[in-house]
Design an enzyme around this catalytic site. Structure first.
Site, PDB file in Angstrom:
ATOM      1  N   ARG A  26     -53.625 -18.431 -83.207  1.00 33.86           N
ATOM      2  CA  ARG A  26     -54.290 -18.000 -81.977  1.00 33.86           C
ATOM      3  C   ARG A  26     -55.484 -18.866 -81.617  1.00 33.86           C
ATOM      4  O   ARG A  26     -55.597 -19.331 -80.494  1.00 33.86           O
ATOM      5  CB  ARG A  26     -54.862 -16.592 -82.145  1.00 33.86           C
ATOM      6  CG  ARG A  26     -54.008 -15.498 -81.660  1.00 33.86           C
ATOM      7  CD  ARG A  26     -54.321 -14.286 -82.481  1.00 33.86           C
ATOM      8  NE  ARG A  26     -54.010 -14.611 -83.863  1.00 33.86           N
ATOM      9  CZ  ARG A  26     -52.813 -14.481 -84.397  1.00 33.86           C
ATOM     10  NH1 ARG A  26     -51.844 -13.978 -83.705  1.00 33.86           N
ATOM     11  NH2 ARG A  26     -52.570 -14.821 -85.646  1.00 33.86           N
ATOM     12  N   THR A  27     -56.394 -19.057 -82.572  1.00 40.56           N
ATOM     13  CA  THR A  27     -57.645 -19.720 -82.211  1.00 40.56           C
ATOM     14  C   THR A  27     -57.352 -21.133 -81.738  1.00 40.56           C
ATOM     15  O   THR A  27     -57.800 -21.565 -80.673  1.00 40.56           O
ATOM     16  CB  THR A  27     -58.614 -19.721 -83.414  1.00 40.56           C
ATOM     17  OG1 THR A  27     -58.747 -18.380 -83.859  1.00 40.56           O
ATOM     18  CG2 THR A  27     -59.962 -20.259 -83.040  1.00 40.56           C
ATOM     19  N   LYS A  51     -58.242 -39.038 -97.551  1.00 37.19           N
ATOM     20  CA  LYS A  51     -58.666 -40.234 -98.306  1.00 37.19           C
ATOM     21  C   LYS A  51     -60.077 -40.063 -98.837  1.00 37.19           C
ATOM     22  O   LYS A  51     -60.660 -40.979 -99.394  1.00 37.19           O
ATOM     23  CB  LYS A  51     -58.630 -41.465 -97.391  1.00 37.19           C
ATOM     24  CG  LYS A  51     -57.258 -41.758 -96.830  1.00 37.19           C
ATOM     25  CD  LYS A  51     -57.313 -42.995 -95.944  1.00 37.19           C
ATOM     26  CE  LYS A  51     -56.024 -43.170 -95.161  1.00 37.19           C
ATOM     27  NZ  LYS A  51     -56.179 -44.113 -94.048  1.00 37.19           N
ATOM     28  N   ARG A 109     -62.797 -25.710 -87.376  1.00 32.69           N
ATOM     29  CA  ARG A 109     -62.573 -24.603 -88.320  1.00 32.69           C
ATOM     30  C   ARG A 109     -62.500 -25.231 -89.700  1.00 32.69           C
ATOM     31  O   ARG A 109     -61.791 -26.226 -89.903  1.00 32.69           O
ATOM     32  CB  ARG A 109     -61.278 -23.863 -88.009  1.00 32.69           C
ATOM     33  CG  ARG A 109     -60.896 -22.942 -89.157  1.00 32.69           C
ATOM     34  CD  ARG A 109     -59.737 -22.042 -88.853  1.00 32.69           C
ATOM     35  NE  ARG A 109     -60.114 -20.992 -87.933  1.00 32.69           N
ATOM     36  CZ  ARG A 109     -59.354 -19.935 -87.669  1.00 32.69           C
ATOM     37  NH1 ARG A 109     -58.174 -19.807 -88.263  1.00 32.69           N
ATOM     38  NH2 ARG A 109     -59.744 -19.011 -86.819  1.00 32.69           N
ATOM     39  N   HIS A 160     -67.434 -16.324 -86.964  1.00 35.91           N
ATOM     40  CA  HIS A 160     -66.337 -16.717 -86.075  1.00 35.91           C
ATOM     41  C   HIS A 160     -66.730 -16.296 -84.652  1.00 35.91           C
ATOM     42  O   HIS A 160     -66.194 -15.340 -84.105  1.00 35.91           O
ATOM     43  CB  HIS A 160     -65.064 -15.994 -86.535  1.00 35.91           C
ATOM     44  CG  HIS A 160     -63.794 -16.487 -85.921  1.00 35.91           C
ATOM     45  ND1 HIS A 160     -63.747 -17.349 -84.850  1.00 35.91           N
ATOM     46  CD2 HIS A 160     -62.505 -16.202 -86.229  1.00 35.91           C
ATOM     47  CE1 HIS A 160     -62.481 -17.584 -84.528  1.00 35.91           C
ATOM     48  NE2 HIS A 160     -61.709 -16.900 -85.359  1.00 35.91           N
TER      49      HIS A 160
HETATM   50  C1  NCD Z   1     -59.182 -14.394 -87.881  1.00 38.98           C
HETATM   51  C2  NCD Z   1     -59.817 -15.527 -88.679  1.00 38.98           C
HETATM   52  O1  NCD Z   1     -59.281 -16.628 -88.733  1.00 38.98           O
HETATM   53  O2  NCD Z   1     -60.889 -15.266 -89.213  1.00 38.98           O
HETATM   54  N1  NCD Z   1     -58.125 -14.827 -87.076  1.00 38.98           N
HETATM   55  C3  NCD Z   1     -58.406 -15.296 -85.835  1.00 38.98           C
HETATM   56  O3  NCD Z   1     -59.103 -16.258 -85.663  1.00 38.98           O
HETATM   57  N2  NCD Z   1     -57.950 -14.597 -84.797  1.00 38.98           N
HETATM   58  C4  NCD Z   1     -58.842 -13.227 -88.707  1.00 38.98           C
HETATM   59  C5  NCD Z   1     -58.009 -13.395 -89.938  1.00 38.98           C
HETATM   60  O4  NCD Z   1     -57.552 -14.485 -90.279  1.00 38.98           O
HETATM   61  O5  NCD Z   1     -57.797 -12.374 -90.594  1.00 38.98           O
END
Ligand code: NCD
Length: 354
Positions: free
Chosen positions: A53-54, A82, A103, A131
């Site tokens: 999703r993100t 590397k 991320r 997040h």
């Molecule tokens: C979440 C995350 O990555 O922290 N997912 C997301 O970004 N929608 C929640 C999760 O992974 O449980």
């Protein structure tokens, strides 16, 4: 908008949040009006950890604004494999792009990236820490459903220790007024102190409970989360925690007619399949809102000029962060940076108390 980097929701003023929300609502009503807003701009997405999703919502958000996207979703396919430092990767990628989304499994990695970036940086999740764009998504959904971010009773259930979405959401809602948080977890997966410590302001409060049954009837929002398997030291420790909480149709019968069930997704076994058909579940709508609010954020941050060469920081000396999952203990060149919060000295990267 003054905001340049979104590392923590608290980087935003509440006025800037209102601006973003209003823009996201306009985009959702009429996306075609914004299709050229970022034409000629490039978004880089560096995903050192899995994401559906993100990552896709950032990519589609930029494409729907007329911009282009570069990046990786598997660090093993880049020079990171590397042995390249985060600092070098960020310097290179931000020489090519206009906005950086990162991320990383290590706490504070987004904050560290912003030190060396020539373009705005967005934290798309730094380990079990924060997040903030999931929080923008959550707040947009709650605002649409409840018309306000004040005076709500919000239950948060599951892995409150490792769930970065929960940490960001509570810190954000704690800036609004008279919210009551009901924390539903096992003793092992309680919320970390640095989050609960900041909750008591603005008439907000929290209680901790062990079961969903004892509180579901009081809730306006129920925020379910998955047990974060990847953050456990062993399979056995994970097995002891998984499956403890499960939202079923029987439990939903105890809830208010206007409860809204949210979940950052992906969900595993914490929500029974049948519950998806209950009109009070809003997680798929929530995920769609994620794209609109990220469109609003990108549109605003793309207005910033690229800076020149990043500043030189002194090599680290003095106190080490006590958190072994903090980026300052992994990327050894990072300067030691601290801040004072609620009378305590904390690490700027991961918020741990020093
Ligand atoms: C979440 C995350 O990555 O922290 N997912 C997301 O970004 N929608 C929640 C999760 O992974 O449980």
């Amino acid at each position: 908008m003054k905001l340049r980097n979104l590392i923590d929701f608290n980087d935003l003023t509440l006025g800037e949040w209102d601006e973003l929300y209003e823009l996201a609502v306009r985009i959702k009503k009429n996306p075609a009006e914004f299709r050229d807003r970022c034409r000629g701009k490039i978004l880089a997405t560096l995903f050192y950890e899995p994401s559906t999703r993100t990552q896709m919502s950032f990519q589609t958000a930029m494409m729907r604004l007329g911009g282009k996207v570069i990046g990786f979703s598997d660090p093993n396919s880049s020079s990171v494999s590397k042995g390249e430092t985060l600092r070098d990767t960020v310097k290179i990628v931000t020489a090519y792009s206009d906005i950086l989304v990162i991320r990383n499994p290590i706490e504070g990695a987004a904050y560290a990236s912003a030190l060396y970036s020539r373009v705005p940086v967005i934290n798309a999740g730094d380990g079990g820490h924060l997040h903030p764009t999931q929080t923008l998504t959550d707040l947009m959904t709650i605002s649409e459903l409840k018309g306000s971010l004040d005076g709500l009773t919000v239950g948060l259930c599951g892995d409150l220790l490792n769930g970065r979405t929960v940490h960001s959401l509570i810190r954000a809602l704690g800036r609004f007024k008279n919210n009551r948080f009901v924390l539903i977890s096992t003793p092992e997966l309680r919320l970390p102190d640095y989050v609960t410590k900041d909750v008591g302001e603005n008439g907000n409060s929290y209680i901790e409970v062990k079961t969903l049954e004892e509180c579901i009837g009081d809730l306006d929002i129920l925020y379910m989360t998955r047990i974060q398997r990847e953050r456990f030291a062993s399979k056995e420790e994970y097995a002891r925690q998984s499956g403890v909480y499960r939202l079923t149709t029987d439990k939903m019968k105890l809830a208010k007619p206007d409860l809204a069930v949210l979940h950052p997704l992906p969900k595993v076994d914490e929500i029974a399949y049948e519950v998806d058909d209950d009109p009070r579940t809003m997680y798929f709508e929530q995920a769609e809102n994620g794209m609109y609010i990220r469109m609003a954020l990108i549109a605003k941050l793309c207005e910033h000029e690229r800076t020149g060469r990043s500043p030189a920081y002194p090599l680290p000396e003095g106190v080490c962060c006590p958190n072994p999952r903090c980026i300052s203990n992994h990327e050894k060149y990072l300067p030691r940076l601290t801040k004072e919060v609620s009378g305590e000295t904390r690490c700027c990267y991961c918020d741990s108390r020093l």
